[in-house]
Design a protein around this motif. Structure first.
Motif, mmCIF file in Angstrom:
data_model
loop_
_atom_site.group_PDB
_atom_site.id
_atom_site.type_symbol
_atom_site.label_atom_id
_atom_site.label_comp_id
_atom_site.label_asym_id
_atom_site.label_seq_id
_atom_site.Cartn_x
_atom_site.Cartn_y
_atom_site.Cartn_z
ATOM 1 N N LEU A 6 27.597 -0.428 -9.136
ATOM 2 C CA LEU A 6 26.742 -1.059 -8.121
ATOM 3 C C LEU A 6 25.796 -0.039 -7.487
ATOM 4 C CD1 LEU A 6 29.271 -3.439 -6.321
ATOM 5 C CD2 LEU A 6 27.358 -4.099 -7.803
ATOM 6 N N THR A 7 26.322 1.137 -7.220
ATOM 7 C CA THR A 7 25.504 2.195 -6.615
ATOM 8 C C THR A 7 24.434 2.642 -7.596
ATOM 9 O OG1 THR A 7 27.411 2.884 -5.308
ATOM 10 C CG2 THR A 7 25.606 4.449 -5.476
ATOM 11 N N LEU A 8 24.807 2.791 -8.858
ATOM 12 C CA LEU A 8 23.837 3.178 -9.885
ATOM 13 C C LEU A 8 22.791 2.089 -10.068
ATOM 14 C CD1 LEU A 8 22.923 5.144 -12.093
ATOM 15 C CD2 LEU A 8 24.582 4.080 -13.619
ATOM 16 N N GLU A 9 23.213 0.847 -10.134
ATOM 17 C CA GLU A 9 22.276 -0.263 -10.326
ATOM 18 C C GLU A 9 21.283 -0.358 -9.166
ATOM 19 O OE1 GLU A 9 20.442 -2.677 -12.681
ATOM 20 O OE2 GLU A 9 22.228 -1.605 -13.286
ATOM 21 N N ALA A 10 21.728 -0.002 -7.973
ATOM 22 C CA ALA A 10 20.844 0.008 -6.802
ATOM 23 C C ALA A 10 19.920 1.225 -6.799
ATOM 24 C CB ALA A 10 21.675 -0.024 -5.525
ATOM 25 N N ARG A 11 20.096 2.087 -7.779
ATOM 26 C CA ARG A 11 19.332 3.330 -7.894
ATOM 27 C C ARG A 11 19.536 4.238 -6.673
ATOM 28 N NH1 ARG A 11 17.812 1.223 -12.182
ATOM 29 N NH2 ARG A 11 16.066 1.349 -13.503
#
Length: 98
Positions: A6-11
């Protein structure tokens, strides 16, 4: 694993670094520690690129590539990849390893 993706997807690459650092500090296996350090470096590389620091991006991608190669990961072409390709690779690696 959900928080990482989720953190990665949110950049949110800085936030991802913080999450990965927690794991890295607790890791005792030297191979896993090296792998996690490479993932940390990729997240910080993407953070640098996001902030316009191309040189920092390139340096950290190179360092991460070297670490991944040390542990038998195929990373020779990593330095030629775009930030989007590195983001996708990091997503794939986190899905596989965490």
């Amino acid at each position: 694993m959900g928080n990482f993706l989720l953190t990665l997807e949110a950049r949110d690459y800085h936030g991802l670094h913080d999450l990965l650092e927690e794991l890295w500090l607790l890791e005792s296996d030297p191979i896993n520690k090296l792998r996690q350090q490479a993932y940390l470096q990729l997240s910080v590389a993407l953070y640098h690129q996001q902030r316009g620091n191309q040189k920092g991006f390139e340096i950290l991608v190179k360092k991460a590539s070297e670490k991944l190669e040390l542990i038998g990961e195929k990373a020779k072409d990593l330095q030629a990849q775009s930030p989007e390709q590195i983001h996708a690779l990091l997503t794939e690696l986190l899905e596989r390893d965490l």
